[in-house]
Design an enzyme around this catalytic site. Structure first.
Site, PDB file in Angstrom:
ATOM      1  N   GLU A  25     -12.899  11.898  12.727  1.00 37.02           N
ATOM      2  CA  GLU A  25     -13.093  12.520  11.413  1.00 37.02           C
ATOM      3  C   GLU A  25     -14.496  12.204  10.926  1.00 37.02           C
ATOM      4  OE1 GLU A  25     -13.517  10.361   8.770  1.00 37.02           O
ATOM      5  OE2 GLU A  25     -13.352   8.687  10.188  1.00 37.02           O
ATOM      6  N   ALA A  60     -34.532   8.342  -0.251  1.00 35.79           N
ATOM      7  CA  ALA A  60     -35.021   6.970  -0.045  1.00 35.79           C
ATOM      8  C   ALA A  60     -34.522   6.071  -1.162  1.00 35.79           C
ATOM      9  CB  ALA A  60     -36.545   6.977  -0.017  1.00 35.79           C
ATOM     10  N   GLY A  61     -34.379   4.811  -0.865  1.00 34.33           N
ATOM     11  CA  GLY A  61     -33.938   3.865  -1.884  1.00 34.33           C
ATOM     12  C   GLY A  61     -33.452   2.593  -1.238  1.00 34.33           C
ATOM     13  N   THR A  64     -12.660   5.822  14.412  1.00 39.35           N
ATOM     14  CA  THR A  64     -13.946   5.730  15.118  1.00 39.35           C
ATOM     15  C   THR A  64     -13.853   4.579  16.108  1.00 39.35           C
ATOM     16  OG1 THR A  64     -15.050   6.458  13.120  1.00 39.35           O
ATOM     17  CG2 THR A  64     -16.427   5.407  14.786  1.00 39.35           C
ATOM     18  N   LYS A 110     -21.774   3.425  -2.926  1.00 37.51           N
ATOM     19  CA  LYS A 110     -22.326   4.717  -3.319  1.00 37.51           C
ATOM     20  C   LYS A 110     -21.505   5.219  -4.497  1.00 37.51           C
ATOM     21  CE  LYS A 110     -19.828   8.068  -0.501  1.00 37.51           C
ATOM     22  NZ  LYS A 110     -19.955   9.091   0.520  1.00 37.51           N
ATOM     23  N   GLU A 139     -16.577   9.189   1.895  1.00 40.30           N
ATOM     24  CA  GLU A 139     -15.910   8.724   0.686  1.00 40.30           C
ATOM     25  C   GLU A 139     -16.484   9.493  -0.494  1.00 40.30           C
ATOM     26  OE1 GLU A 139     -15.687   4.458   0.348  1.00 40.30           O
ATOM     27  OE2 GLU A 139     -15.228   4.321   2.481  1.00 40.30           O
ATOM     28  N   LYS A 143       0.834  -1.208   0.000  1.00 43.91           N
ATOM     29  CA  LYS A 143       0.000   0.000   0.000  1.00 43.91           C
ATOM     30  C   LYS A 143       0.867   1.256   0.000  1.00 43.91           C
ATOM     31  CE  LYS A 143      -3.798   0.012   2.627  1.00 43.91           C
ATOM     32  NZ  LYS A 143      -4.493  -0.013   3.928  1.00 43.91           N
ATOM     33  N   CYS A 187     -18.625   2.302   6.998  1.00 44.03           N
ATOM     34  CA  CYS A 187     -18.807   3.078   8.232  1.00 44.03           C
ATOM     35  C   CYS A 187     -20.187   2.928   8.848  1.00 44.03           C
ATOM     36  CB  CYS A 187     -18.520   4.550   7.969  1.00 44.03           C
ATOM     37  SG  CYS A 187     -16.792   4.828   7.610  1.00 44.03           S
ATOM     38  N   LYS A 209     -18.720  11.193  17.312  1.00 40.80           N
ATOM     39  CA  LYS A 209     -18.647  10.446  16.056  1.00 40.80           C
ATOM     40  C   LYS A 209     -19.715   9.363  15.997  1.00 40.80           C
ATOM     41  CE  LYS A 209     -17.420   8.895  12.150  1.00 40.80           C
ATOM     42  NZ  LYS A 209     -16.181   8.465  11.587  1.00 40.80           N
TER      43      LYS A 209
HETATM   44  C1  UDX Z   1     -20.348   8.177   6.318  1.00 39.87           C
HETATM   45  C2  UDX Z   1     -20.569   9.535   6.997  1.00 39.87           C
HETATM   46  O1  UDX Z   1     -21.338  10.373   6.135  1.00 39.87           O
HETATM   47  C3  UDX Z   1     -19.227  10.191   7.331  1.00 39.87           C
HETATM   48  O2  UDX Z   1     -19.438  11.412   8.008  1.00 39.87           O
HETATM   49  C4  UDX Z   1     -18.424   9.219   8.185  1.00 39.87           C
HETATM   50  O3  UDX Z   1     -17.145   9.769   8.459  1.00 39.87           O
HETATM   51  C5  UDX Z   1     -18.280   7.872   7.505  1.00 39.87           C
HETATM   52  O4  UDX Z   1     -19.550   7.357   7.161  1.00 39.87           O
HETATM   53  P1  UDX Z   1     -19.702   7.383   3.850  1.00 39.87           P
HETATM   54  O5  UDX Z   1     -19.717   5.991   4.365  1.00 39.87           O
HETATM   55  O6  UDX Z   1     -18.598   7.809   2.953  1.00 39.87           O
HETATM   56  O7  UDX Z   1     -19.710   8.435   5.080  1.00 39.87           O
HETATM   57  O8  UDX Z   1     -21.056   7.575   3.029  1.00 39.87           O
HETATM   58  P2  UDX Z   1     -22.359   8.480   3.100  1.00 39.87           P
HETATM   59  O9  UDX Z   1     -22.287   9.522   2.087  1.00 39.87           O
HETATM   60  O10 UDX Z   1     -22.682   8.874   4.486  1.00 39.87           O
HETATM   61  O11 UDX Z   1     -23.418   7.416   2.607  1.00 39.87           O
HETATM   62  C6  UDX Z   1     -23.608   6.206   3.319  1.00 39.87           C
HETATM   63  C7  UDX Z   1     -24.639   5.333   2.660  1.00 39.87           C
HETATM   64  O12 UDX Z   1     -25.918   5.902   2.804  1.00 39.87           O
HETATM   65  C8  UDX Z   1     -24.437   5.116   1.164  1.00 39.87           C
HETATM   66  O13 UDX Z   1     -24.678   3.754   0.890  1.00 39.87           O
HETATM   67  C9  UDX Z   1     -25.490   5.999   0.526  1.00 39.87           C
HETATM   68  O14 UDX Z   1     -25.906   5.493  -0.706  1.00 39.87           O
HETATM   69  C10 UDX Z   1     -26.595   5.939   1.568  1.00 39.87           C
HETATM   70  N1  UDX Z   1     -27.492   7.104   1.579  1.00 39.87           N
HETATM   71  C11 UDX Z   1     -27.000   8.351   1.857  1.00 39.87           C
HETATM   72  C12 UDX Z   1     -28.841   6.938   1.347  1.00 39.87           C
HETATM   73  O15 UDX Z   1     -29.314   5.808   1.103  1.00 39.87           O
HETATM   74  N2  UDX Z   1     -29.670   8.028   1.401  1.00 39.87           N
HETATM   75  C13 UDX Z   1     -29.217   9.276   1.681  1.00 39.87           C
HETATM   76  O16 UDX Z   1     -30.033  10.207   1.722  1.00 39.87           O
HETATM   77  C14 UDX Z   1     -27.835   9.441   1.914  1.00 39.87           C
END
Ligand code: UDX
Length: 459
Positions: free
Chosen positions: A170, A274-275, A140, A345, A174, A53, A282, A226
């Site tokens: 933090e 929604a979905g 975390t 995502k 992503e 890495k 995380c 967090k």
């Molecule tokens: C998340 C937190 O947002 C971040 O602050 C923390 O540090 C790590 O975890 P991340 O995992 O990168 O970040 O993704 P995030 O954008 O939060 O989305 C998480 C999941 O929720 C994704 O699968 C996304 O598709 C889903 N999501 C998000 C929904 O289904 N609906 C929404 O309205 C928002």
């Protein structure tokens, strides 16, 4: 979204006293943090036990996809102030401030967080800390671990009480990690003594100068902030997905509902999409780890509702499988299913707990011929979830499909033309698992459209 070059320009050159920093753990979080700290002016050593890495990071070939990271790394490496090592000796020797950025995945045998990477970083670094320094945890963790780390460091470090601990969780998302590193919406730090917060404040001065709140709290609060933030976000998503279930039972439309309640500033529209629900490295594991920790603390009732949040989330995946079956007329066996999306995502190649891949592999197990495509996550998907076919090209994925499932909302998928797509498939049937496609345009092009929480979409 601010561009990476803009962020670099706004945060570099203003540092008063550059410091020697180490970043222990160079995954999604640590690699971005290390590069960001070098760009703002510090002299940084990134440490990881994974030699491959760090070799890749050192030549700006990151082992994962994160938009803007290549540009940030290039800028950081060009300063000559960023290098990588897998030697604890080198890290301990170098750092005045050490950041702990290792992962805390879910344990294989329970819902609790696996804190062994934090523990091995402490055991690896601690005995070598022979000068006063500040250790800043960013991972975390279950609340209470920071205090254990502080006590353990005091016990094993030759510098003893000269080694101080702060916890600064933090909130990196992503896909937005570079922005979240250089322009986070807040910086939170837990400390025993204000001086330690002041020291971290000086390290982060170029970032804090952009004007976000710097929130100084005690160690326990910092760790809980967090956990609470992620639990809240997950709850918000599951809330709207619970409403989607109500919409499906009543003929209402969850997107219109989210828009309408989102106009209330107290509620807000963000995280009400929604979905298929949440996945990733995380939210799911942090939710479960939080519940497990509450149980250990004897306050499991306080977080009992998070069990429901988790259940609602997982139910959406099953609902997507059921809707696919309905679209196919009652059986998936032998059906050709095209899946758009493998990452959890968009703008990420991360497939950890990906709702899209869960649905794809379930359909594969039920006997469907599943073809999955994704702009960035195919290699990871192939490695970790064998079964479905993985193909690079969208057109190849959908060719002769009996049904198309839109499960990760990449821009490229949203931009597809329903008419052109319709010429490639065997049957024009589509399930929008993310509620972002133009259902009316698909319907006008002759598609049978289904969407989660929108029983009348495209009708
Ligand atoms: C998340 C937190 O947002 C971040 O602050 C923390 O540090 C790590 O975890 P991340 O995992 O990168 O970040 O993704 P995030 O954008 O939060 O989305 C998480 C999941 O929720 C994704 O699968 C996304 O598709 C889903 N999501 C998000 C929904 O289904 N609906 C929404 O309205 C928002």
């Amino acid at each position: 979204m601010t561009s990476t070059s803009d962020l670099i320009a706004r945060t570099s050159g203003s540092l008063e006293r550059p410091r020697r920093l180490t970043v222990v753990g160079c995954g999604y979080l640590g690699s971005v943090h290390a590069a960001a700290m070098a760009v703002v002016g510090h002299d940084v050593v990134g440490f990881d036990v994974d030699a491959d890495k760090i070799a890749r990071l050192a030549k700006n070939d990151p082992p994962f996809y994160e938009p803007g990271l290549d540009e940030l790394l290039e800028a950081a490496l060009a300063t000559g102030r960023l290098r990588f090592t897998s030697s604890y000796d080198e890290a301990a020797e170098h750092g005045e401030v050490h950041f702990l950025c290792v992962g805390t995945p879910q344990r294989a045998d329970s819902n609790a967080a696996d804190t062994s990477y934090v523990e091995s970083a402490v055991e690896g670094l601690g005995p070598l800390l022979d000068r006063p320094c500040l250790v800043v945890g960013k991972s975390t963790v279950p609340v209470g671990l920071a205090e254990q780390v502080r006590d353990r460091l005091a016990e094993i470090a030759p510098a003893g009480a000269g080694v101080r601990l702060a916890w600064s969780p933090e909130f990196t998302r992503e896909g937005f990690a570079v922005q979240d590193a250089l322009e986070p919406d807040r910086v939170v730090v837990g400390v025993d003594r204000q001086e330690d917060a002041d020291e971290l404040g000086e390290v982060l001065a170029p970032v804090l100068a952009l004007g976000m709140p710097y929130v100084v709290v005690d160690l326990a609060t910092a760790q809980l902030v967090k956990n609470a933030a992620n639990a809240f976000l997950a709850t918000k998503i599951s809330f709207i997905n619970a409403m989607a279930e109500l919409c499906e039972a009543t003929g209402a439309d969850v997107v219109a509902l989210a828009d309408a309640i989102g106009h209330d500033a107290r509620i807000g529209r963000r995280f009400l999409q929604a979905g298929l629900g949440f996945g990733g490295g995380c939210l799911p594991k942090d939710l479960r780890g939080f519940m497990a920790r509450a149980e250990e603390l004897g306050v499991d009732q306080a977080l009992a509702f998070l069990r429901e949040v988790d259940d609602i989330n997982l139910r959406r995946r099953r609902r997507a499988v059921d809707m696919t079956t309905e679209l196919l007329g009652g059986t998936v066996e032998g059906a050709r299913v095209a899946v758009l999306g493998a990452a959890f995502k968009p703008d990420s190649d991360d497939i950890r707990d990906s709702p899209a891949l869960d649905v794809a592999t379930t359909l594969h197990e039920l006997g469907a011929q599943v073809r999955v495509t994704d702009p960035k996550a195919l290699d990871n998907a192939r490695r970790s979830r064998p079964g479905p076919d993985y193909v690079d090209d969208v057109r190849e994925a959908v060719r002769d499909a009996d049904v198309v499932l839109h499960l990760t909302e990449w821009k490229a998928f949203r931009a597809l033309d329903p008419v052109e797509l319709g010429d490639l498939v065997a049957h024009k049937r589509i399930l929008d698992g993310r509620n972002v496609l133009d259902a009316a345009a698909y319907a006008a092009a002759g598609w049978q459209v289904r969407a989660l929480g929108r029983p009348n979409a495209g009708r």
